[in-house]
Design a protein around this motif. Sequence first.
Motif, PDB file in Angstrom:
ATOM      1  N   LEU A   1     143.661-118.348  21.551  1.00 29.62           N
ATOM      2  CA  LEU A   1     142.880-117.822  22.768  1.00 29.62           C
ATOM      3  C   LEU A   1     143.399-118.418  24.054  1.00 29.62           C
ATOM      4  CD1 LEU A   1     139.200-117.494  21.554  1.00 29.62           C
ATOM      5  CD2 LEU A   1     140.916-115.826  21.207  1.00 29.62           C
ATOM      6  N   PHE A   2     143.575-119.576  24.257  1.00 28.21           N
ATOM      7  CA  PHE A   2     144.126-120.235  25.384  1.00 28.21           C
ATOM      8  C   PHE A   2     145.675-119.452  25.765  1.00 28.21           C
ATOM      9  CE2 PHE A   2     147.426-123.611  26.793  1.00 28.21           C
ATOM     10  CZ  PHE A   2     146.831-123.688  27.826  1.00 28.21           C
ATOM     11  N   GLN A   3     146.372-119.307  24.769  1.00 28.66           N
ATOM     12  CA  GLN A   3     147.517-118.756  24.997  1.00 28.66           C
ATOM     13  C   GLN A   3     147.503-117.025  25.410  1.00 28.66           C
ATOM     14  OE1 GLN A   3     149.483-120.031  21.406  1.00 28.66           O
ATOM     15  NE2 GLN A   3     151.060-120.994  22.475  1.00 28.66           N
TER      16      GLN A   3
ATOM     17  N   ASP B   1     148.178-125.946  37.827  1.00 29.13           N
ATOM     18  CA  ASP B   1     146.826-126.280  38.572  1.00 29.13           C
ATOM     19  C   ASP B   1     146.057-127.231  37.750  1.00 29.13           C
ATOM     20  OD1 ASP B   1     146.794-123.869  40.499  1.00 29.13           O
ATOM     21  OD2 ASP B   1     146.017-122.548  38.982  1.00 29.13           O
ATOM     22  N   CYS B   2     146.627-127.268  36.496  1.00 25.65           N
ATOM     23  CA  CYS B   2     146.043-128.194  35.732  1.00 25.65           C
ATOM     24  C   CYS B   2     146.845-128.594  34.532  1.00 25.65           C
ATOM     25  CB  CYS B   2     144.733-127.885  35.039  1.00 25.65           C
ATOM     26  SG  CYS B   2     144.030-129.462  34.351  1.00 25.65           S
ATOM     27  N   ILE B   3     147.108-129.691  34.257  1.00 27.72           N
ATOM     28  CA  ILE B   3     147.726-130.074  32.830  1.00 27.72           C
ATOM     29  C   ILE B   3     146.860-130.874  31.952  1.00 27.72           C
ATOM     30  CG2 ILE B   3     149.660-131.482  31.963  1.00 27.72           C
ATOM     31  CD1 ILE B   3     151.562-131.023  34.119  1.00 27.72           C
ATOM     32  N   VAL B   4     146.969-130.572  30.576  1.00 29.16           N
ATOM     33  CA  VAL B   4     145.954-131.133  29.541  1.00 29.16           C
ATOM     34  C   VAL B   4     146.698-131.854  28.883  1.00 29.16           C
ATOM     35  CG1 VAL B   4     144.309-131.020  27.992  1.00 29.16           C
ATOM     36  CG2 VAL B   4     144.093-129.424  29.959  1.00 29.16           C
TER      37      VAL B   4
ATOM     38  N   GLN C   1     139.302-131.279  21.673  1.00 33.71           N
ATOM     39  CA  GLN C   1     138.919-131.569  23.053  1.00 33.71           C
ATOM     40  C   GLN C   1     139.899-130.894  24.067  1.00 33.71           C
ATOM     41  OE1 GLN C   1     136.029-132.004  22.341  1.00 33.71           O
ATOM     42  NE2 GLN C   1     135.612-133.636  21.010  1.00 33.71           N
ATOM     43  N   GLY C   2     141.226-131.450  24.006  1.00 26.74           N
ATOM     44  CA  GLY C   2     142.000-130.732  24.837  1.00 26.74           C
ATOM     45  C   GLY C   2     142.427-129.186  24.820  1.00 26.74           C
ATOM     46  N   SER C   3     142.440-128.678  23.597  1.00 30.11           N
ATOM     47  CA  SER C   3     142.461-127.427  23.418  1.00 30.11           C
ATOM     48  C   SER C   3     141.421-126.526  24.036  1.00 30.11           C
ATOM     49  CB  SER C   3     142.786-127.165  22.051  1.00 30.11           C
ATOM     50  OG  SER C   3     143.942-127.956  21.484  1.00 30.11           O
ATOM     51  N   CYS C   4     140.305-127.134  23.923  1.00 32.45           N
ATOM     52  CA  CYS C   4     139.080-126.446  24.548  1.00 32.45           C
ATOM     53  C   CYS C   4     139.085-126.362  25.924  1.00 32.45           C
ATOM     54  CB  CYS C   4     137.759-126.784  23.769  1.00 32.45           C
ATOM     55  SG  CYS C   4     137.341-126.465  22.089  1.00 32.45           S
ATOM     56  N   THR C   5     139.436-127.568  26.508  1.00 30.23           N
ATOM     57  CA  THR C   5     139.451-127.705  27.939  1.00 30.23           C
ATOM     58  C   THR C   5     140.617-126.828  28.450  1.00 30.23           C
ATOM     59  OG1 THR C   5     138.843-130.099  27.690  1.00 30.23           O
ATOM     60  CG2 THR C   5     139.712-129.543  29.893  1.00 30.23           C
TER      61      THR C   5
ATOM     62  N   GLY D   1     134.901-128.999  26.393  1.00 28.93           N
ATOM     63  CA  GLY D   1     135.997-128.262  27.002  1.00 28.93           C
ATOM     64  C   GLY D   1     135.321-127.775  28.150  1.00 28.93           C
ATOM     65  N   LYS D   2     134.130-127.256  28.424  1.00 31.33           N
ATOM     66  CA  LYS D   2     133.771-126.581  29.315  1.00 31.33           C
ATOM     67  C   LYS D   2     133.214-127.671  30.383  1.00 31.33           C
ATOM     68  CE  LYS D   2     129.459-124.039  31.025  1.00 31.33           C
ATOM     69  NZ  LYS D   2     128.190-124.229  30.900  1.00 31.33           N
ATOM     70  N   ILE D   3     132.826-128.632  30.041  1.00 32.39           N
ATOM     71  CA  ILE D   3     132.600-129.784  31.057  1.00 32.39           C
ATOM     72  C   ILE D   3     133.755-130.279  31.585  1.00 32.39           C
ATOM     73  CG2 ILE D   3     131.808-132.291  31.021  1.00 32.39           C
ATOM     74  CD1 ILE D   3     129.428-131.167  29.075  1.00 32.39           C
ATOM     75  N   LEU D   4     134.634-130.672  30.657  1.00 30.79           N
ATOM     76  CA  LEU D   4     136.011-131.490  31.409  1.00 30.79           C
ATOM     77  C   LEU D   4     136.774-130.202  32.396  1.00 30.79           C
ATOM     78  CD1 LEU D   4     137.548-133.007  28.401  1.00 30.79           C
ATOM     79  CD2 LEU D   4     136.020-134.131  30.282  1.00 30.79           C
TER      80      LEU D   4
END
Length: 387
Positions: A159-161, A7-10, A16-20, A355-358
Amino acid sequence: MSSQEYDCIVIGAGIQGSCTAYYLAKNNQKTLLLEQFVLPHARGSSHGQTRIIRKAYDEDYYVRMMDESYGLWAELEKEAGVKLHSRTGLLMLGPENGRDYPRYKQTLQRSRVPTVLLRREEFSQHIPNFNLTDGDGALVDTTAGVLYADKALRTIQRLFQLRGGEIKDGQKVSDISPGPVATVTTATGAYRTKSLVITAGPWVNSLLAYTGLGLPLKVEKINVCYWREKVPGSYSIHKRFPCFIQVEPLESKHHIYGLPSNEYPGLMKVCYHVGKDADPDERDRQTDRSDIEILQRYISRCMPGLVPVPAVVESCLYTTTPDTHFVLDRHPTHSNIVIGAGFSGHGFKFGPLVGKILYELSTGQVPSHDLTPFKISRFQGPSKSAL
Ligand SMILES: Cc1cc2nc3c(=O)[nH]c(=O)nc-3n(C[C@H](O)[C@H](O)[C@H](O)COP(=O)(O)OP(=O)(O)OC[C@H]3O[C@@H](n4cnc5c(N)ncnc54)[C@H](O)[C@@H]3O)c2cc1C
Ligand SMILES: O=C(O)[C@@H]1CCCCN1
């Protein structure tokens, strides 16, 4: 070569990328976070133990954004069961009749940020081992403190993982092929995605080049200097010695700032807010130390409890826009590419909000803050875009 669809690649696993990536995964997006170096690494902008978190800004919109960002940091701390910051306060110093100090003071008062104004006669009682310059005012943003940067980055990636996100590190993106389904290529794989977020810090322009865009960014190497306390512990976080920002110091045009001793006991971090231009791939070839001379003069005059010779010098990169405001926007021609860049040496504290905005931009939602100050279209002239 594998070809998987997300769905998305960061691209870029800094703060910033980790939070997104975290907010995407939290909202059920199948997300891949690609990082060129093996994690953790110290070659970009998000490494090191500490950063300042504060509401003291001269623009109201940053204060409003920090109101939310503090809440998001607290949620992350709760979810992870880890403390990511300590409140110490932030001492702001600067000429009472200067350009910057009165603006910070007015914004803080207008925004009702809990602030203590320190009168000259009581200054040393509150802030020992610090000489207040003649003509300078002093205030404390009591909301401010120290963010544990490395720990925060590790925690958010974990947390992302835990939410099902995938990190592939040691995978430098070497090509982007834009389109309704974009393809991102690394040495070992080609990955397809409906939506792409580029948060590549100092390398952002080399990636944007694959999409026909260039941003007017300057990469600067900052000498991160630590100075020895004459009496160990006298500027310590454990005594809640505050972070500080000195605007318009006598020694220089740009700010000088510091964080209490913490990560290297007995050493306080004091740095200059500007560095010399650097190529992120050749960072160590930039050896200019003129900023260190400025810091030595400032420390000798204002911080008598520190030895005015740096005990440790590390480095870190700023990626700076002409107006020092961030870039948070969609790509002008490929609306499924979202860009977070140009954090200009003050972006860490906003990490969860960025992260939330992106995430909101990349999933087609209306962003929860007015992004006018952060639009790509504000850059005029030939560097605006190569399209
Ligand atoms: C000395 C210093 C002090 C600072 N102090 C503060 C402070 O007190 N408070 C505050 O809020 N902020 C502060 N900042 C700013 C803050 O640290 C940065 O704004 C923030 O870390 C920027 O994060 P980023 O994710 O945009 O960039 P980065 O951390 O650089 O992340 C970008 C990532 O993208 C990866 N990447 C790049 N190209 C590719 C590619 N082709 N393929 C795959 N991966 C790629 C990079 O390797 C990197 O890991 C400071 C910065 C410095 C340098
Ligand atoms: O973002 C910050 O709070 C600091 C202020 C001083 C310079 C470095 N960045």
